[in-house]
Structure formats: C-alpha cells, structure tokens
Write a protein that holds these residues in place. Structure first.
Motif, PDB file in Angstrom:
ATOM      1  N   ALA A   1      -4.093  11.922  -0.973  1.00 12.60           N
ATOM      2  CA  ALA A   1      -5.309  11.137  -1.215  1.00 12.60           C
ATOM      3  C   ALA A   1      -6.523  11.846  -0.623  1.00 12.60           C
ATOM      4  CB  ALA A   1      -5.164   9.740  -0.625  1.00 12.60           C
ATOM      5  N   ALA A   2      -6.370  12.387   0.577  1.00 16.03           N
ATOM      6  CA  ALA A   2      -7.472  13.113   1.215  1.00 16.03           C
ATOM      7  C   ALA A   2      -7.817  14.364   0.420  1.00 16.03           C
ATOM      8  CB  ALA A   2      -7.109  13.478   2.646  1.00 16.03           C
ATOM      9  N   GLN A   3      -6.807  15.054  -0.072  1.00 18.34           N
ATOM     10  CA  GLN A   3      -7.039  16.254  -0.868  1.00 18.34           C
ATOM     11  C   GLN A   3      -7.793  15.922  -2.151  1.00 18.34           C
ATOM     12  OE1 GLN A   3      -3.495  18.506  -1.674  1.00 18.34           O
ATOM     13  NE2 GLN A   3      -4.549  19.959  -2.968  1.00 18.34           N
ATOM     14  N   SER A   4      -7.390  14.855  -2.824  1.00 17.31           N
ATOM     15  CA  SER A   4      -8.057  14.435  -4.051  1.00 17.31           C
ATOM     16  C   SER A   4      -9.510  14.050  -3.782  1.00 17.31           C
ATOM     17  CB  SER A   4      -7.301  13.260  -4.676  1.00 17.31           C
ATOM     18  OG  SER A   4      -7.936  12.820  -5.844  1.00 17.31           O
TER      19      SER A   4
ATOM     20  N   THR B   1       0.820  -1.191   0.000  1.00 14.55           N
ATOM     21  CA  THR B   1       0.000   0.000   0.000  1.00 14.55           C
ATOM     22  C   THR B   1       0.868   1.260   0.000  1.00 14.55           C
ATOM     23  OG1 THR B   1      -1.744  -1.195   1.162  1.00 14.55           O
ATOM     24  CG2 THR B   1      -1.886   1.173   1.173  1.00 14.55           C
ATOM     25  N   GLU B   2       1.983   1.255   0.742  1.00 14.15           N
ATOM     26  CA  GLU B   2       2.869   2.429   0.784  1.00 14.15           C
ATOM     27  C   GLU B   2       3.469   2.724  -0.588  1.00 14.15           C
ATOM     28  OE1 GLU B   2       3.663   4.973   2.908  1.00 14.15           O
ATOM     29  OE2 GLU B   2       1.932   4.156   3.960  1.00 14.15           O
ATOM     30  N   LYS B   3       3.877   1.681  -1.301  1.00 11.13           N
ATOM     31  CA  LYS B   3       4.458   1.890  -2.632  1.00 11.13           C
ATOM     32  C   LYS B   3       3.412   2.475  -3.580  1.00 11.13           C
ATOM     33  CE  LYS B   3       8.012  -1.620  -2.323  1.00 11.13           C
ATOM     34  NZ  LYS B   3       8.532  -2.883  -2.825  1.00 11.13           N
ATOM     35  N   THR B   4       2.202   1.970  -3.493  1.00 17.33           N
ATOM     36  CA  THR B   4       1.127   2.494  -4.331  1.00 17.33           C
ATOM     37  C   THR B   4       0.828   3.942  -3.966  1.00 17.33           C
ATOM     38  OG1 THR B   4       0.174   0.282  -4.506  1.00 17.33           O
ATOM     39  CG2 THR B   4      -1.247   2.128  -5.099  1.00 17.33           C
ATOM     40  N   LYS B   5       0.826   4.245  -2.667  1.00 18.42           N
ATOM     41  CA  LYS B   5       0.597   5.620  -2.223  1.00 18.42           C
ATOM     42  C   LYS B   5       1.681   6.545  -2.770  1.00 18.42           C
ATOM     43  CE  LYS B   5      -0.102   8.440   1.865  1.00 18.42           C
ATOM     44  NZ  LYS B   5      -0.126   8.506   3.312  1.00 18.42           N
ATOM     45  N   ASP B   6       2.936   6.129  -2.672  1.00 20.06           N
ATOM     46  CA  ASP B   6       4.044   6.930  -3.197  1.00 20.06           C
ATOM     47  C   ASP B   6       3.885   7.150  -4.707  1.00 20.06           C
ATOM     48  OD1 ASP B   6       5.158   7.054  -0.665  1.00 20.06           O
ATOM     49  OD2 ASP B   6       6.654   5.495  -1.062  1.00 20.06           O
ATOM     50  N   LEU B   7       3.529   6.082  -5.420  1.00 24.20           N
ATOM     51  CA  LEU B   7       3.331   6.179  -6.864  1.00 24.20           C
ATOM     52  C   LEU B   7       2.223   7.171  -7.195  1.00 24.20           C
ATOM     53  CD1 LEU B   7       3.645   5.104  -9.857  1.00 24.20           C
ATOM     54  CD2 LEU B   7       1.794   3.549  -9.261  1.00 24.20           C
ATOM     55  N   LEU B   8       1.087   7.042  -6.513  1.00 24.73           N
ATOM     56  CA  LEU B   8      -0.056   7.909  -6.811  1.00 24.73           C
ATOM     57  C   LEU B   8       0.192   9.358  -6.408  1.00 24.73           C
ATOM     58  CD1 LEU B   8      -2.936   5.470  -5.885  1.00 24.73           C
ATOM     59  CD2 LEU B   8      -2.348   6.304  -8.177  1.00 24.73           C
ATOM     60  N   GLU B   9       0.964   9.582  -5.363  1.00 19.87           N
ATOM     61  CA  GLU B   9       1.288  10.955  -4.984  1.00 19.87           C
ATOM     62  C   GLU B   9       2.223  11.592  -6.011  1.00 19.87           C
ATOM     63  OE1 GLU B   9       2.704  10.788  -0.949  1.00 19.87           O
ATOM     64  OE2 GLU B   9       0.674  10.602  -0.155  1.00 19.87           O
ATOM     65  N   THR B  10       3.085  10.788  -6.619  1.00 17.23           N
ATOM     66  CA  THR B  10       4.002  11.284  -7.641  1.00 17.23           C
ATOM     67  C   THR B  10       3.312  11.398  -8.998  1.00 17.23           C
ATOM     68  OG1 THR B  10       5.828  10.207  -6.486  1.00 17.23           O
ATOM     69  CG2 THR B  10       6.223  10.859  -8.770  1.00 17.23           C
ATOM     70  N   TYR B  11       2.490  10.429  -9.305  1.00 11.78           N
ATOM     71  CA  TYR B  11       1.827  10.361 -10.613  1.00 11.78           C
ATOM     72  C   TYR B  11       0.353   9.990 -10.416  1.00 11.78           C
ATOM     73  CZ  TYR B  11       0.943   8.803 -15.444  1.00 11.78           C
ATOM     74  OH  TYR B  11       0.426   8.645 -16.705  1.00 11.78           O
ATOM     75  N   PRO B  12      -0.483  10.952  -9.958  1.00 10.68           N
ATOM     76  CA  PRO B  12      -1.884  10.655  -9.656  1.00 10.68           C
ATOM     77  C   PRO B  12      -2.692  10.136 -10.848  1.00 10.68           C
ATOM     78  CG  PRO B  12      -1.401  12.996  -9.314  1.00 10.68           C
ATOM     79  CD  PRO B  12      -0.136  12.326  -9.708  1.00 10.68           C
ATOM     80  N   GLU B  13      -2.260  10.473 -12.051  1.00 11.62           N
ATOM     81  CA  GLU B  13      -2.981  10.027 -13.244  1.00 11.62           C
ATOM     82  C   GLU B  13      -2.893   8.509 -13.437  1.00 11.62           C
ATOM     83  OE1 GLU B  13      -0.553  12.394 -13.288  1.00 11.62           O
ATOM     84  OE2 GLU B  13      -1.794  14.184 -13.460  1.00 11.62           O
ATOM     85  N   ALA B  14      -1.992   7.858 -12.715  1.00  5.80           N
ATOM     86  CA  ALA B  14      -1.841   6.403 -12.846  1.00  5.80           C
ATOM     87  C   ALA B  14      -3.135   5.675 -12.501  1.00  5.80           C
ATOM     88  CB  ALA B  14      -0.705   5.905 -11.951  1.00  5.80           C
ATOM     89  N   ALA B  15      -3.938   6.245 -11.632  1.00  3.63           N
ATOM     90  CA  ALA B  15      -5.189   5.592 -11.227  1.00  3.63           C
ATOM     91  C   ALA B  15      -6.205   5.532 -12.357  1.00  3.63           C
ATOM     92  CB  ALA B  15      -5.792   6.322 -10.026  1.00  3.63           C
ATOM     93  N   GLU B  16      -6.057   6.387 -13.358  1.00  2.95           N
ATOM     94  CA  GLU B  16      -7.027   6.399 -14.452  1.00  2.95           C
ATOM     95  C   GLU B  16      -6.499   5.784 -15.746  1.00  2.95           C
ATOM     96  OE1 GLU B  16      -7.458  10.620 -16.253  1.00  2.95           O
ATOM     97  OE2 GLU B  16      -6.876  10.934 -14.164  1.00  2.95           O
ATOM     98  N   VAL B  17      -5.272   5.247 -15.696  1.00  2.77           N
ATOM     99  CA  VAL B  17      -4.703   4.609 -16.883  1.00  2.77           C
ATOM    100  C   VAL B  17      -5.331   3.233 -17.076  1.00  2.77           C
ATOM    101  CG1 VAL B  17      -2.584   3.662 -17.905  1.00  2.77           C
ATOM    102  CG2 VAL B  17      -2.523   5.843 -16.677  1.00  2.77           C
TER     103      VAL B  17
END
Length: 131
Positions: A113-116, A1-17
């Motif tokens: 994540a909370a901000q988004s 979960t931490e790695k995914t969090k780091d990834l999404l904070e760096t590249y939030p668009e990854a969640a919609e790919v």
C-alpha cells in the motif's frame, strides 16, 4: 481490514473495479468504485450501538485509506488533506520499518500500500486539479 489488505496485495486492480448490480434495485448507484461504496458505508456506521461508533469509524477510515492507496486517482478523495497526510505517514512508517529490518540483516520489502501510494505521489499530475 487485514483481509482487504491481503486481497489488494494479491489483486491490486480490485480497488478500481466498478460494481455492476445489473437489474438489482439498490440505493447504491451502479458502477460505483470501492471507495464510493465505503463512503456510503460511513453513513451506516452512525447507526452502530453506543460505544462502538468511534472504533467503527477509525476502522472504516483505515479501510478507506487502504483502498485509496491502491487506486488513489479518484476525485474528490485525492484532494482530502487529511487522507494525503495519513498516506504520507503510512509511507514514512513503512519505509522506516523496511530500513530497520534491512539493517538487522532481514529480507524486507516496502509495504504494498505504501509503495502504491508513493508511486502515485511521485507521478500524479496535479495540474488536472488546477493546483
């Protein structure tokens, strides 16, 4: 979960790919979103050894919510009451932590994540769901 969090904070668009498997034969439909892939994974966790099932399901739910926070406009996930309540809790706890740190004189930002999730809650047009 931490790695995914780091990834999404760096590249939030990854969640919609969307995944593109090309010509690879798989049981997962092509152009699936991360949330859909995680939902498929939920079915696989039932094969986990006895005693580890609960932990895997909790971790999976947290991961699912994290990805959802960065790309929440996915039906039917955006209609799940439990998920929306967990996002509300995430926003509240992140805001409290942020305010506590600021009052202690520390530099602080609201969790990404909370901000988004907060931005989505404030701007989502729920009339598209007929609500």
């Amino acid at each position: 979960t931490e790695k995914t969090k780091d990834l999404l904070e760096t590249y939030p668009e990854a969640a919609e790919v969307q995944c593109n498997f090309g010509d690879i034969t798989t049981t997962i439909k092509n152009f699936s979103l991360a949330l859909e892939l995680l939902t498929r994974r939920r079915g696989i966790t039932s094969l986990a050894p006895e005693g580890k099932l609960h932990n895997l399901m909790v971790d999976d739910e947290e991961l699912h919510d994290l990805v959802f926070a960065f790309y929440p406009n996915v039906d039917p996930f955006r209609r799940e009451t439990g998920r929306l309540e967990r996002l509300e809790s995430l926003i509240r706890s992140s805001t409290k932590r942020h305010l506590d740190e600021r009052s202690a004189g520390k530099s602080s930002k609201l969790d990404a994540a909370a901000q988004s999730a907060w931005v989505w809650f404030c701007t989502f047009d729920n009339s598209i769901d007929g609500i």
